[in-house]
Design an enzyme around this catalytic site. Sequence first.
Site, short mmCIF file in Angstrom:
data_model
loop_
_atom_site.label_atom_id
_atom_site.label_comp_id
_atom_site.label_asym_id
_atom_site.label_seq_id
_atom_site.Cartn_x
_atom_site.Cartn_y
_atom_site.Cartn_z
N GLY A 113 0.81 -1.21 0.00
CA GLY A 113 0.00 0.00 0.00
C GLY A 113 0.84 1.26 0.00
O GLY A 113 0.45 2.28 -0.57
N ASP A 114 2.01 1.20 0.63
CA ASP A 114 2.89 2.38 0.68
C ASP A 114 3.24 2.86 -0.72
O ASP A 114 3.14 4.05 -1.03
CB ASP A 114 4.19 2.03 1.41
CG ASP A 114 4.03 1.92 2.91
OD1 ASP A 114 3.09 2.54 3.46
OD2 ASP A 114 4.83 1.23 3.54
N PHE A 115 3.68 1.95 -1.56
CA PHE A 115 4.12 2.35 -2.89
C PHE A 115 2.96 2.83 -3.75
O PHE A 115 3.12 3.74 -4.58
CB PHE A 115 4.88 1.21 -3.57
CG PHE A 115 6.27 1.01 -3.02
CD1 PHE A 115 7.25 1.97 -3.21
CD2 PHE A 115 6.59 -0.11 -2.28
CE1 PHE A 115 8.53 1.81 -2.69
CE2 PHE A 115 7.86 -0.29 -1.76
CZ PHE A 115 8.84 0.68 -1.96
#
Length: 405
Positions: free
Chosen positions: A171-173
């Site tokens: 989810g971060d990327f």
Amino acid sequence: MNGLEGIRVVELTSYVAAPACPRILGEMGAEVIKIEPFTGDEQRTQGPGFGMKRNDNEDPAFDMSSLNKNWLSVNLKNPAGLTFVYKLVESADIVVTSFRDKALVKLGLDYETLSARFPHIVYGHMRGYGERGPEKDSKGFDATAYSARGGLITSFPQKGESPVNVPAAFGDFNASVALTAGVLAALVNKQRTGRGDKVVVNLYHMAVWAMQIAMVSRQAGAEYPRSRKEVPCPTNNCYKSRDDIWFLICNGNYNKYFDEMFIAFGLEHLVGNTDYNTLEVIGEHKRTGEVIAMLEAAFAKKTFAEWEAIFRKHEIPYQKCHTIDDVLADEEAYANDILRPLYYQEFGRRVIPTSPIRLASVGDPELITSKPIGYHTREYLLKYGYSEQDVAKLEAAGAVKCFRG
């Protein structure tokens, strides 16, 4: 000038979601100034948790979110250190942070404070949760705010199985791309009006955005998690060939292409059969499982290579279900500079994904690996008018840290 050449970004972040945004901007040509504490971004410690090796000079795990940056180490709690940061912000176009509100306000680095002093600043804030609600002050990580709270880990597995392990920083990327889009939109407006703006992205919101079909269809009765043997559209599903290769076909317009598809699949006896040729009928009469079973039996009769030729001939969207090893060996990924080899003195050749956003004026971007803590501190102090004596005094006072390797 090409791409974002001439645009300056000050980064006050840690971990992945926020730092990956300036990485993308850096690949577009922006000058990125990353400010770390003396102990460094905590992401520098994470490699072993991903099964990766690191040392003080080379860190492939850290590079994933921190290529193409300039490395400064400043004590933000020291007045002289904070004064230096304000000088950097004054000359910058964009500030990106992931600090929580209380820390930002205490340090004088919140949007309200910075925009009052520097009205031109575009301020990008990555959060775990929203600016309102009970979690607004909570720590938010990819695994918690995105994958767990957003419903991914319980919706991805087959029905009846345990929650899945989503790859770290998944989810971060994805969230970093949204923050990049937001700050670039604000940058365009800043160049038209002279005034900056505040851009906010949070991991929980990103997960719910990505899960829209699940969120909306659930209200109509769709089940999550679900079994591949019960999906509403049998031709948007995974199957296995005779040689045990899993693949996915993706043709959601079942009704329109039913005859052509089922002839191609060797199920021509179903052509014109009104008991099976529309999603409405098989859904209403609970026959999707029957159709899936017939497709499973049909696909088990040929090898994947045979099916691949058939899918291409009939232009049926398909893809082999790749493993990570498959992707790392995929010619398509290298031909399009999706994967790029980097070379480390200690670790040898490593392959890393490039930014998914590509500008024609920049082309395939140069990738510059991360540097030790404080690597560029002295260089930037001198660039901003400090003398060598000033640098020594700031170091002695604990305001900055300069790399002495």
